[in-house]
Design a protein around this motif. Structure first.
Motif, mmCIF file in Angstrom:
data_model
loop_
_atom_site.group_PDB
_atom_site.id
_atom_site.type_symbol
_atom_site.label_atom_id
_atom_site.label_comp_id
_atom_site.label_asym_id
_atom_site.label_seq_id
_atom_site.Cartn_x
_atom_site.Cartn_y
_atom_site.Cartn_z
ATOM 1 N N ASN A 723 0.815 -1.214 0.000
ATOM 2 C CA ASN A 723 0.000 0.000 0.000
ATOM 3 C C ASN A 723 0.847 1.264 0.000
ATOM 4 O O ASN A 723 0.327 2.351 -0.270
ATOM 5 C CB ASN A 723 -0.929 0.019 1.226
ATOM 6 N N GLN A 724 2.113 1.120 0.327
ATOM 7 C CA GLN A 724 3.022 2.263 0.379
ATOM 8 C C GLN A 724 4.103 2.112 -0.688
ATOM 9 O O GLN A 724 4.471 0.991 -1.075
ATOM 10 C CB GLN A 724 3.696 2.352 1.761
ATOM 11 N N SER A 725 4.616 3.245 -1.146
ATOM 12 C CA SER A 725 5.707 3.215 -2.122
ATOM 13 C C SER A 725 6.583 4.438 -1.956
ATOM 14 O O SER A 725 6.205 5.406 -1.285
ATOM 15 C CB SER A 725 5.160 3.130 -3.550
ATOM 16 N N ILE A 726 7.747 4.363 -2.562
ATOM 17 C CA ILE A 726 8.656 5.498 -2.578
ATOM 18 C C ILE A 726 9.076 5.752 -4.015
ATOM 19 O O ILE A 726 9.026 4.848 -4.859
ATOM 20 C CB ILE A 726 9.904 5.257 -1.696
ATOM 21 N N SER A 727 9.486 6.969 -4.281
ATOM 22 C CA SER A 727 9.948 7.345 -5.619
ATOM 23 C C SER A 727 11.420 7.724 -5.525
ATOM 24 O O SER A 727 11.800 8.601 -4.730
ATOM 25 C CB SER A 727 9.130 8.533 -6.146
ATOM 26 N N VAL A 728 12.247 7.033 -6.325
ATOM 27 C CA VAL A 728 13.685 7.250 -6.248
ATOM 28 C C VAL A 728 14.242 7.482 -7.646
ATOM 29 O O VAL A 728 13.616 7.164 -8.657
ATOM 30 C CB VAL A 728 14.399 6.047 -5.611
ATOM 31 N N SER A 729 15.445 8.024 -7.664
ATOM 32 C CA SER A 729 16.225 8.089 -8.902
ATOM 33 C C SER A 729 17.200 6.927 -8.898
ATOM 34 O O SER A 729 17.921 6.714 -7.911
ATOM 35 C CB SER A 729 16.989 9.416 -8.994
ATOM 36 N N LEU A 730 17.211 6.153 -9.988
ATOM 37 C CA LEU A 730 18.091 4.996 -10.077
ATOM 38 C C LEU A 730 19.251 5.303 -11.003
ATOM 39 O O LEU A 730 19.056 5.468 -12.213
ATOM 40 C CB LEU A 730 17.324 3.782 -10.588
ATOM 41 N N PRO A 731 20.472 5.392 -10.467
ATOM 42 C CA PRO A 731 21.641 5.607 -11.333
ATOM 43 C C PRO A 731 21.832 4.425 -12.274
ATOM 44 O O PRO A 731 21.393 3.300 -11.990
ATOM 45 C CB PRO A 731 22.798 5.721 -10.336
ATOM 46 N N GLY A 732 22.490 4.659 -13.379
ATOM 47 C CA GLY A 732 22.798 3.577 -14.297
ATOM 48 C C GLY A 732 23.887 2.675 -13.756
ATOM 49 O O GLY A 732 24.830 3.137 -13.093
ATOM 50 N N LEU A 733 23.752 1.377 -14.014
ATOM 51 C CA LEU A 733 24.731 0.378 -13.561
ATOM 52 C C LEU A 733 25.068 0.578 -12.083
ATOM 53 O O LEU A 733 26.220 0.762 -11.694
ATOM 54 C CB LEU A 733 26.008 0.443 -14.413
ATOM 55 N N ALA A 734 24.033 0.525 -11.268
ATOM 56 C CA ALA A 734 24.220 0.806 -9.845
ATOM 57 C C ALA A 734 23.233 0.000 -9.015
ATOM 58 O O ALA A 734 22.174 -0.431 -9.497
ATOM 59 C CB ALA A 734 24.058 2.284 -9.555
ATOM 60 N N THR A 735 23.597 -0.217 -7.763
ATOM 61 C CA THR A 735 22.735 -0.855 -6.769
ATOM 62 C C THR A 735 22.582 0.089 -5.594
ATOM 63 O O THR A 735 23.571 0.699 -5.151
ATOM 64 C CB THR A 735 23.336 -2.187 -6.295
ATOM 65 N N ILE A 736 21.350 0.219 -5.113
ATOM 66 C CA ILE A 736 21.128 1.048 -3.925
ATOM 67 C C ILE A 736 20.421 0.228 -2.853
ATOM 68 O O ILE A 736 19.652 -0.688 -3.171
ATOM 69 C CB ILE A 736 20.316 2.330 -4.255
ATOM 70 N N TYR A 737 20.733 0.534 -1.594
ATOM 71 C CA TYR A 737 20.057 -0.049 -0.441
ATOM 72 C C TYR A 737 19.296 1.082 0.259
ATOM 73 O O TYR A 737 19.836 2.189 0.437
ATOM 74 C CB TYR A 737 21.035 -0.618 0.584
ATOM 75 N N LEU A 738 18.065 0.779 0.687
ATOM 76 C CA LEU A 738 17.277 1.736 1.457
ATOM 77 C C LEU A 738 16.772 1.063 2.726
ATOM 78 O O LEU A 738 16.366 -0.108 2.711
ATOM 79 C CB LEU A 738 16.078 2.254 0.660
ATOM 80 N N LYS A 739 16.782 1.823 3.790
ATOM 81 C CA LYS A 739 16.342 1.294 5.073
ATOM 82 C C LYS A 739 15.382 2.269 5.726
ATOM 83 O O LYS A 739 15.611 3.488 5.694
ATOM 84 C CB LYS A 739 17.542 1.054 5.991
ATOM 85 N N LYS A 740 14.287 1.755 6.315
ATOM 86 C CA LYS A 740 13.341 2.615 7.019
ATOM 87 C C LYS A 740 13.974 3.096 8.327
ATOM 88 O O LYS A 740 14.409 2.287 9.149
ATOM 89 C CB LYS A 740 12.046 1.861 7.318
ATOM 90 N N VAL A 741 14.031 4.400 8.496
ATOM 91 C CA VAL A 741 14.680 4.961 9.679
ATOM 92 C C VAL A 741 13.682 5.539 10.670
ATOM 93 O O VAL A 741 14.030 5.815 11.820
ATOM 94 C CB VAL A 741 15.704 6.037 9.276
ATOM 95 N N SER A 742 12.433 5.774 10.241
ATOM 96 C CA SER A 742 11.403 6.230 11.184
ATOM 97 C C SER A 742 10.040 5.876 10.622
ATOM 98 O O SER A 742 9.859 5.732 9.400
ATOM 99 C CB SER A 742 11.502 7.736 11.421
ATOM 100 N N ASP A 743 9.082 5.719 11.543
ATOM 101 C CA ASP A 743 7.721 5.412 11.126
ATOM 102 C C ASP A 743 7.026 6.662 10.633
ATOM 103 O O ASP A 743 7.513 7.786 10.799
ATOM 104 C CB ASP A 743 6.934 4.810 12.298
#
Length: 745
Positions: A723-743
């Motif tokens: 039900n929830q989503s985020i919008s990010v920019s994805l660099p080319g040839l890259a991996t990103i990690y995201l972690k929830k830091v607050s509710d």
């Protein structure tokens, strides 16, 4: 009068001629029956000594000195003494160079062989065989010396030869114990670091000079002798250290392994000299710690004659190689690993041994350690010999060797080499070139039982260790417990993941969409074993090139691809292993004769790769979601495994606490995607904790979010089943990690 004495001596020498001939030839099966003190009458003993090179011999009984008579022109000396009981004596020996030496007679000492231990050895269950076999400094009957013990059941005679007897095989004949097939002799007065071998006379009269299979030290090539070395280990780990080891090696712990070839990590003197164990302790261990690796894995360090084998063809399984210093230096290195809280894993090679004449092949003139049938006992790929795992004594030898490294040094674990070659009788063989087992199958039943015994016993006696299998097939239950019909390993290398993912990464990004499954298929079987994901030395040798040169595209794309791949690997379920040089993007294929190209770190592309590995390890070891549930389906969920068109992979890693998770997105095309929407399990604020496109890494510097603190607030927009989503920019040839830091506020 003198003439009559000579005639008596000559007559006596004729009586002993058969024994004299056997002694002179260096072939005497039971020397204790003839040499030493033997009762010759109710109140008399005859003392017989065979001493090549001696000009005169006297027997010392306290203050009394009795001259022994030389038998003809032989080296046999005989003294008659009056005594009702077996005398306690020494010998006073003079040589032609006027050197006189007082010594004990080796044949005056009783056997100290442990019959119960020999029973267990012959049964295949002597876990500490190295404490009974080989050369040990002991005190016997109040005298200091060395006890030599060797298994050679089919020999007709065995002698100890060495520096201390000018390598004469007719000087120190050993006592044979027919029940166990073991030869043994105590030699007084020997010193540490003297060289020795066993001179073995076969049933056909051939003489073989063999190194001691249980030697704790051996000469460096081209030398082939064993070296007298006191066993000064017995490293006692504290309760805290044992607890740390168990925690460090657990399946729910972060395990990041740095694999190293000790001889080529760094070198000194313009590349001509190896680092010593102490130099490695002072340089390699801090480096491993600085980069955040939890474990250090050394390629085989048991003594081996040929540098080009990298240690995978060992001759001295119980001897740390002297290439890097002394036995004590290696102990220091291990202790420094313990001090730094770095787990130490050793590569162990129980699958085969080389054909060097001083080694195990035809040890007593028969195929003692290897199968006699070449279809079972010879490796066609490596020109080496295969252990006869059906033989109980061979199992004792291998079990004891594994226990030796773990028990005596407190090693964290063993990575067992080439397990597949042990399991299958038809490994690398054509039809008609192998022999089926008793049930007509291709499974090597003896090897299977040997591996089970090694694992069971090592885990039982060394709690908290890790036993790792390099097993390249789909053999079931490699990491299942033995009592559940498994092999009993703690971990298995995931060769399938390595092969598939490397094949994918080597393709130009234009064609990756057609091979999307190569990156997702590993999740079909990810929980079938406890896996380690290996990018090992095997992937950067024999013309395969380095990892960076496997990557497609121009130089920037090569580095971007490799950084993204590493981050994918560190997020994928399974522990991690990286071979040295890969962390600095070594351009050349690994060469065991050269140091790594450390000068590459002068360039940001290479120093950026090193920093990427450092940051990956820091994030990995501090984020339970990335390691706690490696072996459970609850620890992983695909967000999108089907986006082949964009060569995009996204998934979630969960910790044991479900609210603790990491979102991972891999974009494996050069295309940058802005406002890319990805579903997330919980509402709240998310922070980018890793982005392999950082400018500091030699990336393009595309941020996943415009916020200075790299945070994104989720929106109540459905995506990817959430039900929830985020919008990010994805660099080319890259991996990103995201972690929830607050509710959600």
């Amino acid at each position: 009068m003198r003439s009559r004495v000579r005639q008596e001596q000559s007559a006596q020498s004729v009586i002993y001629q058969k024994q004299i001939d056997a002694l002179a030839s260096g072939c005497f099966r039971d020397p204790f029956i003839f040499l030493g003190a033997h009762k010759s009458g109710p109140t008399s003993y005859e003392i017989r000594c065979f001493l090549p090179g001696a000009s005169s011999v006297s027997v010392l009984l306290g203050t009394e000195k009795i001259v022994a008579q030389q038998q003809g022109d032989s080296h046999l000396f005989v003294a008659n003494i009056k005594s009702k009981t077996k005398p306690d004596y020494q010998l006073d020996v003079s040589y032609s160079n006027e050197f006189t030496h007082q010594q004990y007679d080796e044949y005056s000492f009783e056997s100290s062989l442990d019959e119960q231990a020999m029973y267990l050895f012959n049964e295949g269950s002597l876990e500490h065989a190295y404490q009974h076999f080989g050369a040990h400094f002991v005190t016997q009957q109040g005298v200091d010396g060395v006890r030599f013990t060797v298994w050679a059941p089919n020999a007709s005679s065995v002698s100890v030869i060495g520096e201390f007897n000018y390598w004469q095989r007719n000087r120190h004949f050993m006592r044979f114990h027919p029940a166990s097939g073991v030869w043994e002799l105590f030699i007084p007065g020997l010193k540490e670091h003297q060289c020795y071998k066993f001179a073995i006379t076969t049933l056909t009269g051939e003489v073989l000079d063999k190194a001691d299979p249980f030697a704790f030290k051996m000469q460096q090539a081209p030398g082939t002798a064993s070296v007298l070395q006191k066993l000064k280990t017995g490293i006692q780990l504290s309760e805290r250290a044992l607890a740390n080891r168990a925690k460090r090696n657990s399946v729910d712990a972060p395990v990041s392994i740095y694999e190293v070839h000790a001889g080529s990590w760094q070198r000194r003197d313009d590349g001509e000299r190896y680092l010593t164990w102490r130099e490695l302790a002072d340089n390699l261990i801090p480096y491993t710690k600085e980069l955040g690796f939890t474990h250090l894995q050394l390629m085989p360090i048991s003594e081996y004659p040929f540098d080009g084998s990298w240690g995978y063809q060992p001759v001295g399984l119980f001897a740390p190689t002297s290439r890097y210093g002394s036995f004590e230096d290696f102990v220091y290195f291990v202790e420094q690993c313990h001090e730094a809280d770095i787990g130490l894993i050793l590569d162990w090679v129980p699958g085969h041994f080389p054909s060097d004449p001083h080694g195990l092949h035809r040890f007593d003139g028969t195929h003692l350690y290897e199968h006699a049938d070449v279809r079972q006992g010879f490796h066609p790929d490596w020109n080496t010999y295969i252990y006869n795992y059906d033989r109980a004594e061979v199992r004792s030898f291998l079990i004891a060797n594994a226990m030796y490294w773990l028990h005596e040094f407190g090693i964290d674990g063993l990575r067992v080499d080439a397990v597949a070659s042990m399991l299958y009788l038809d490994y690398s063989r054509e039809e008609g070139q192998w022999v089926a087992n008793q049930y007509g199958g291709r499974e090597n039943l003896g090897a299977i039982e040997c591996l089970k015994q090694v694992n069971m016993r090592c885990y039982a006696k060394n709690p908290g260790i890790m036993m790792v299998a390099e097993e390249s097939t789909a053999w079931p239950g490699v990491t299942r417990q033995v009592d559940h019909d498994g092999l009993g390993f703690g971990y298995k290398w995931n060769m399938g993941w390595m092969n598939d993912s490397l094949h994918y990464m080597q393709r130009d990004s234009l064609y990756r969409s057609h091979h999307h499954h190569e990156m997702t298929f590993s999740m079909v079987y990810a929980y079938s074993e406890n896996y380690i994901l290996p990018l090992s030395h095997d992937e950067v040798v024999h013309g395969k090139g380095s990892l960076i040169e496997k990557m497609p595209g121009d130089d920037w794309q090569k580095f971007a691809n490799l950084r993204a791949y590493y981050a994918f690997m560190w997020a994928h379920p399974g522990k991690k292993l990286l071979f040295m040089g890969a962390e600095i993007a070594q351009r050349k294929e690994w060469n065991h004769d050269q140091s790594l190209d450390w000068h590459l770190l002068e360039h940001i592309s290479h120093s950026g790769m090193q920093q990427t590995i450092k940051d990956l390890n820091a994030v990995y070891t501090s984020t339970p979601a990335l390691y706690e549930q490696d072996t459970s389906p609850a620890g992983f969920a695909w967000l999108d495994s089907n986006n082949a068109e964009q060569s995009m992979f996204s998934f979630i890693r969960y910790a044991k606490k479900a609210e603790d998770f990491v979102v991972v997105i891999c974009n494996l095309t050069p295309q940058v995607y802005h406002d890319y929407v990805i579903g997330v399990p919980k509402a709240g604020t998310y922070q980018v904790i890793l982005n392999t496109d950082k400018a500091d890494y030699f990336g393009s510097g595309v941020d996943a979010t415009s916020h200075a603190e790299q945070i994104i607030v989720s929106q109540a927009i459905e995506s990817h089943g959430f039900n929830q989503s985020i919008s990010v920019s994805l660099p080319g040839l890259a991996t990103i990690y995201l972690k929830k830091v607050s509710d959600e506020s």
